[in-house]
Scaffold this motif. Structure first.
Motif, PDB file in Angstrom:
ATOM      1  N   ALA A  21       1.201  16.377   5.497  1.00 24.60           N
ATOM      2  CA  ALA A  21       1.890  16.042   6.753  1.00 24.60           C
ATOM      3  C   ALA A  21       1.263  14.826   7.413  1.00 24.60           C
ATOM      4  CB  ALA A  21       1.852  17.242   7.696  1.00 24.60           C
ATOM      5  N   ARG A  22      -0.053  14.730   7.346  1.00 25.66           N
ATOM      6  CA  ARG A  22      -0.729  13.604   8.004  1.00 25.66           C
ATOM      7  C   ARG A  22      -0.411  12.286   7.322  1.00 25.66           C
ATOM      8  NH1 ARG A  22      -5.094  17.219   7.712  1.00 25.66           N
ATOM      9  NH2 ARG A  22      -6.282  15.845   6.330  1.00 25.66           N
ATOM     10  N   ILE A  23      -0.440  12.254   5.995  1.00 25.93           N
ATOM     11  CA  ILE A  23      -0.160  10.977   5.334  1.00 25.93           C
ATOM     12  C   ILE A  23       1.329  10.641   5.399  1.00 25.93           C
ATOM     13  CG2 ILE A  23      -2.176  11.195   3.840  1.00 25.93           C
ATOM     14  CD1 ILE A  23      -0.303  11.921   1.529  1.00 25.93           C
ATOM     15  N   THR A  24       2.189  11.668   5.434  1.00 26.60           N
ATOM     16  CA  THR A  24       3.625  11.420   5.564  1.00 26.60           C
ATOM     17  C   THR A  24       3.932  10.777   6.912  1.00 26.60           C
ATOM     18  OG1 THR A  24       4.130  13.289   4.107  1.00 26.60           O
ATOM     19  CG2 THR A  24       5.909  12.489   5.512  1.00 26.60           C
ATOM     20  N   VAL A  42      -3.639   3.496  -1.846  1.00 28.82           N
ATOM     21  CA  VAL A  42      -3.893   2.513  -2.897  1.00 28.82           C
ATOM     22  C   VAL A  42      -3.098   1.243  -2.626  1.00 28.82           C
ATOM     23  CG1 VAL A  42      -3.690   2.045  -5.374  1.00 28.82           C
ATOM     24  CG2 VAL A  42      -4.338   4.333  -4.582  1.00 28.82           C
ATOM     25  N   SER A  43      -3.764   0.120  -2.765  1.00 28.75           N
ATOM     26  CA  SER A  43      -3.112  -1.190  -2.650  1.00 28.75           C
ATOM     27  C   SER A  43      -3.680  -2.099  -3.720  1.00 28.75           C
ATOM     28  CB  SER A  43      -3.353  -1.788  -1.259  1.00 28.75           C
ATOM     29  OG  SER A  43      -2.780  -3.075  -1.156  1.00 28.75           O
ATOM     30  N   PRO A  88       4.345   4.609   2.573  1.00 25.43           N
ATOM     31  CA  PRO A  88       5.108   5.584   1.785  1.00 25.43           C
ATOM     32  C   PRO A  88       4.180   6.490   0.993  1.00 25.43           C
ATOM     33  CG  PRO A  88       5.215   3.420   0.765  1.00 25.43           C
ATOM     34  CD  PRO A  88       4.554   3.219   2.093  1.00 25.43           C
ATOM     35  N   VAL A  89       4.696   7.663   0.622  1.00 26.47           N
ATOM     36  CA  VAL A  89       3.930   8.655  -0.132  1.00 26.47           C
ATOM     37  C   VAL A  89       4.581   8.861  -1.491  1.00 26.47           C
ATOM     38  CG1 VAL A  89       3.124  11.041  -0.201  1.00 26.47           C
ATOM     39  CG2 VAL A  89       3.203   9.807   1.990  1.00 26.47           C
ATOM     40  N   ALA A 107       0.836  -1.196   0.000  1.00 28.23           N
ATOM     41  CA  ALA A 107       0.000   0.000   0.000  1.00 28.23           C
ATOM     42  C   ALA A 107       0.873   1.249   0.000  1.00 28.23           C
ATOM     43  CB  ALA A 107      -0.916  -0.001   1.220  1.00 28.23           C
ATOM     44  N   GLU A 108       0.426   2.273  -0.714  1.00 28.21           N
ATOM     45  CA  GLU A 108       1.113   3.560  -0.720  1.00 28.21           C
ATOM     46  C   GLU A 108       0.094   4.668  -0.873  1.00 28.21           C
ATOM     47  OE1 GLU A 108       3.691   4.262  -4.036  1.00 28.21           O
ATOM     48  OE2 GLU A 108       2.224   3.577  -5.524  1.00 28.21           O
TER      49      GLU A 108
END
Length: 316
Positions: free
Chosen positions: A113-116, A18-19, A121-122, A2-3
């Motif tokens: 910032a939240r997803i990082t 997404v995965s 990974p982003v 997932a990323e």
């Protein structure tokens, strides 16, 4: 693996977890969203009876509890714990709690910032690259979030955001217990996918046996990560879930401003046009009027496309 896919769009930022080519979570952050959860703001008490405070950075919030002994008009510092929630006719004000006077002022973390800070990974997306969001079903997801029509194997959900709660109605053919269990998993996926919090009601088919109703409730427990609280499935097939609510859900954002959402989607399409890019673009009259109110959006599009941009409507 997932990323997160992240896109700094025009008027909004987008992210999708997404995965295996499927979007499991989708988030949109409108440009200029303030104050955000986690922000420490200077404020003044505007109405002691309601806890309404005026924020120095602009806007209002509801503070609960109020500091002991505070008087009307007195300064205080607050931390935002829930952002404004759009509703028909008005918006629910942000919620805040008081913090010590020495707490440093600051903005809350934005979407990137939240997803990082998450465990995944982003990947940053660019307009000139292959459209990874669209390949994962971004447009179809937005259609689901706005229309509320969500299909699952053997049945369908109808999702309706209301000021009191988000409602899911279950429909389908076949034996009722398997249908309801499949629907429970589909509702859990939708809750996570669209970031739905607060009160959530699910109207399952009426199940006659307590064992069947318990099986449906257990399916919710298995599919929806904690924390949340829920009721049992009652004799009429209704179950209620309560989750922490810190931000508007994706359906709430789309329903609050459908023309704005359509306009931003059109800008997303236009900035991906391959060269040579035409200088004039035909758009719906509602979108043209919205673009006239948002000159920064047009300027940003022109800058990204490397030329001038003009919009016309079919009548023109």
């Amino acid at each position: 693996m997932a990323e997160w896919l992240y896109e700094a769009g025009i008027g909004e930022n987008r992210a999708a977890l997404v995965s295996r080519g499927v979007i499991w979570k989708a988030r949109i952050e409108l440009a200029g969203t303030r104050p955000q959860v986690g922000a420490i703001c200077a404020a003044r008490l505007a109405d002691k009876s309601t806890g309404k405070v005026t924020l120095d950075q602009g806007g209002e919030a509801l503070c609960d509890p109020l500091p002991k002994g505070i008087t009307q008009g007195a300064p205080l510092k607050v931390k935002i714990v829930r952002e404004a929630i759009p509703e028909p006719g008005r918006a629910k004000l942000p919620k805040a709690v008081p913090v010590p006077p020495e707490a440093p002022l600051g903005y809350g973390p934005d979407l990137l910032a939240r997803i990082t800070a998450s465990d995944h990974p982003v990947r940053m997306l660019r307009p000139h690259e292959a459209d990874a969001l669209e390949e994962a079903g971004w447009s179809e997801l937005l259609d689901e979030a706005y229309s509320g029509e969500i299909a699952f194997p053997g049945g369908a959900l109808r999702m309706s955001p209301t000021p009191a709660m988000t409602l899911f109605d279950v429909d389908g053919a076949g034996p009722l217990e398997p249908l309801s269990i499949a629907a429970a998993h589909a509702v859990a996926r939708a809750i996570l996918r669209f970031g739905i919090g607060g009160s959530i009601g699910i109207d399952f088919p009426t199940l006659s046996s307590k064992a069947a109703r318990n099986a449906v409730a257990e399916a919710i427990d298995a599919a929806l990560p904690q924390p949340f609280e829920r009721t049992a499935v009652n004799g009429f097939g209704f179950l209620q879930i309560v989750r922490r609510r810190t931000r508007p859900s994706l359906p709430e954002l789309l329903h609050a401003d459908p023309v704005g959402a359509a306009t931003r989607a059109e800008l997303r399409r236009l900035e991906r046009l391959p060269p040579p890019v035409p200088a004039t673009h035909m758009v719906d009259a509602r979108i043209a009027r919205r673009l006239a109110r948002e000159p920064d959006w047009t300027e940003t599009l022109a800058r990204r496309m490397g030329g001038t941009v003009q919009f016309v409507t079919p009548k023109e």
